[in-house]
Every structure is written in structure tokens, then in C-alpha cells.
Design an enzyme around this catalytic site. Structure first.
Site, PDB file in Angstrom:
ATOM      1  N   GLU A  42     -19.729  59.805 -57.467  1.00  0.00           N
ATOM      2  CA  GLU A  42     -19.780  58.616 -58.320  1.00  0.00           C
ATOM      3  C   GLU A  42     -20.786  57.599 -57.775  1.00  0.00           C
ATOM      4  O   GLU A  42     -21.545  56.995 -58.517  1.00  0.00           O
ATOM      5  CB  GLU A  42     -18.386  57.989 -58.403  1.00  0.00           C
ATOM      6  CG  GLU A  42     -18.269  56.869 -59.426  1.00  0.00           C
ATOM      7  CD  GLU A  42     -18.344  57.391 -60.849  1.00  0.00           C
ATOM      8  OE1 GLU A  42     -18.683  56.591 -61.739  1.00  0.00           O
ATOM      9  OE2 GLU A  42     -18.085  58.587 -61.073  1.00  0.00           O
ATOM     10  N   ARG A  63     -10.395  73.376 -46.859  1.00  0.00           N
ATOM     11  CA  ARG A  63      -9.201  74.171 -47.155  1.00  0.00           C
ATOM     12  C   ARG A  63      -9.517  75.517 -47.789  1.00  0.00           C
ATOM     13  O   ARG A  63      -8.671  76.399 -47.828  1.00  0.00           O
ATOM     14  CB  ARG A  63      -8.220  73.350 -47.992  1.00  0.00           C
ATOM     15  CG  ARG A  63      -7.560  72.252 -47.148  1.00  0.00           C
ATOM     16  CD  ARG A  63      -6.589  71.437 -47.958  1.00  0.00           C
ATOM     17  NE  ARG A  63      -7.253  70.541 -48.880  1.00  0.00           N
ATOM     18  CZ  ARG A  63      -7.288  69.224 -48.750  1.00  0.00           C
ATOM     19  NH1 ARG A  63      -6.698  68.646 -47.714  1.00  0.00           N
ATOM     20  NH2 ARG A  63      -7.886  68.472 -49.647  1.00  0.00           N
TER      21      ARG A  63
END
Length: 254
Positions: free
Chosen positions: A178, A141
Site C-alpha cells: 500500500e 510460514r
């Protein structure tokens, strides 16, 4: 976004935050409702979701009491009426792409020509005349907002892409998630030593991608002036990961 901090009251309804953040770092998981601040400042903008989304959120949180309400938004330029239009044009999709997630959807802003123009204008007003020669947009984006800003301020647009998307010789920067890692890449020679660069993306969450973009540009000798995003999910503290590198955002989650 107005509903960036909305949430569901049932903890069993929410997947674990770490697994969600690793699978989709652009999403924020929070309780669907929170108590409004007792004395909210004048810079807070009212919740202005379309009726169908207010209904959907109310259905999801039918256990919420009448004394609770959705969050409001603040901005770095809270007196500018364009911020209110931009904020209200961003849609929140409950339970996408999985239950418990509130997805920040900018496609509705792109359909609103006035709000889209306001977004570009606010960025251009900030960066015009600052001797920026590179606008580096992060996939995907950042590719929407970067090119019109680059054209308006007289800079070139450089795409920072996911692996194996660029056809020429590339330089890459790996960053941690993560669970595992990812990387972004840039064409060799796209940015020259000493050029002044702006990094742009639609949203900052944990800040990992922006940090990788900064490192990638600095490795080739560019001077990264600032990072710019449309939306900041402030509770994920991505700004802190940028250290002393400036970050400019139009819409902050409360």
C-alpha cells in the site's frame, strides 16, 4: 479461520485498513461480529475457539446483541472431517499486534499433531502424481508446510526469501505494498527451465506475495502449476490478483 471475519463494532477502535495492510499484509481487519446467513449451507463449520478466546472476543464486543454470532468456515473439501479439525486448531488472537487486529495464529495447529498431519496429508493427496518437481515456499510460514509436502511427493524444496537472506547469487522480484514496495529472492540455478512448480504459503490475503512468487519462477522458465495456502482471507480478494493461476486452500473465511 473461524474468526477471520470477526470484528469490533466501534469504528473508532479500528486503525485505518490501508495502514494495517501495508504494515502487516497477513492480518485482516473486519467488524468483530456480523449477522449469520439465514440459511447457512451444510459445508459451514461451527465456531470452535478455545473458551478463553471466546471470552476475550465477547469482552471486546460487549455491545453485540444476542442475535449475533461469530462466523463459520467453509472449505473446498467441506465433507472431509479433517477440515473441521484443521479449522478448529487455528487460534485467533484479538488485538495482536495492535488494537483492532485479529491475528490468525497457526502455531496452535502445529502443536496438534493430528491436525498438522491432516494438513500435510490433504496437500499431498492433491499433488502426488502430478509431476511436480519444485515446491517453492514463501518466507516464513511457507517453510513450515513446504518441506514435508515436497518430500512426500518427491520434489525439491526451494525457499523464496526476503532480501539479503540468501548467501549465493539471487534473482529477485519486487512487488507493491500500500505504501512502498518489498521483494522476494531465490537462488540462481535453484529452479530449471521447464520444471513444474507448486507455490505454497500459509495464508493468502491481498495476494501480492504469491503474484511475486509466480513471476519469479516464470522468469526462469518454470511452469507454475498452482498456488496452495492453508487459509484464505477471501474478503481481501487476493485470489483475483492471481488471474487464471489456480489457487487451492483448505480453510476459507466466510
Amino acid at each position: 479461520m473461524q474468526a477471520a471475519s470477526l470484528l469490533c463494532s466501534s469504528s473508532s477502535f479500528l486503525p485505518s485498513f490501508t495502514s494495517l495492510r501495508s504494515s502487516h499484509p497477513r492480518l485482516q481487519v473486519q467488524p468483530l461480529f456480523r449477522r449469520a446467513a439465514a440459511n447457512s449451507s451444510s459445508s459451514k463449520l461451527p465456531l470452535n475457539l478455545p473458551q478463553n478466546y471466546r471470552t476475550a472476543l465477547a469482552t471486546l464486543c460487549s455491545a453485540g446483541s444476542g442475535s449475533r454470532q461469530g462466523p463459520s468456515m467453509t472449505s473446498e473439501n467441506g465433507q472431509d472431517p479433517r477440515i473441521a479439525r484443521i479449522s478448529s486448531a487455528i487460534r485467533v488472537i484479538p488485538n495482536f499486534p495492535k488494537p483492532g487486529i485479529l491475528f490468525q495464529d497457526i502455531t496452535t495447529l502445529l502443536l496438534d499433531t493430528r491436525a498438522f498431519r491432516d494438513t500435510i496429508d490433504l496437500f499431498v493427496e492433491r499433488y502426488r502424481g502430478r509431476d511436480i518437481s519444485v515446491v517453492a515456499g514463501i518466507e516464513a510460514r511457507g517453510f513450515i508446510f513446504g518441506p514435508p509436502i515436497a518430500l512426500a511427493i518427491g520434489a525439491k524444496f526451494v525457499p523464496l526469501r526476503k532480501p539479503k537472506k540468501l548467501p549465493g547469487e539471487v534473482i529477485s522480484e519486487e512487488y507493491s505494498l500500500e505504501y512502498g514496495t518489498d521483494k522476494i529472492e531465490m537462488h540462481v540455478g535453484a529452479v530449471q527451465e521447464g520444471e513444474r512448480a507448486l507455490v505454497i504459503d500459509d495464508l493468502i490475503a491481498t495476494g501480492g506475495t504469491l503474484c511475486a512468487a509466480i513471476k519469479l519462477l516464470e522468469r526462469v522458465g518454470a511452469d507454475v502449476l498452482e498456488c496452495a495456502c492453508l487459509i484464505e482471507l477471501a474478503e481481501l480478494k487476493g485470489r483475483e490478483r492471481l488471474g487464471e493461476k489456480p489457487l487451492f486452500v483448505l480453510v476459507n473465511s466466510a
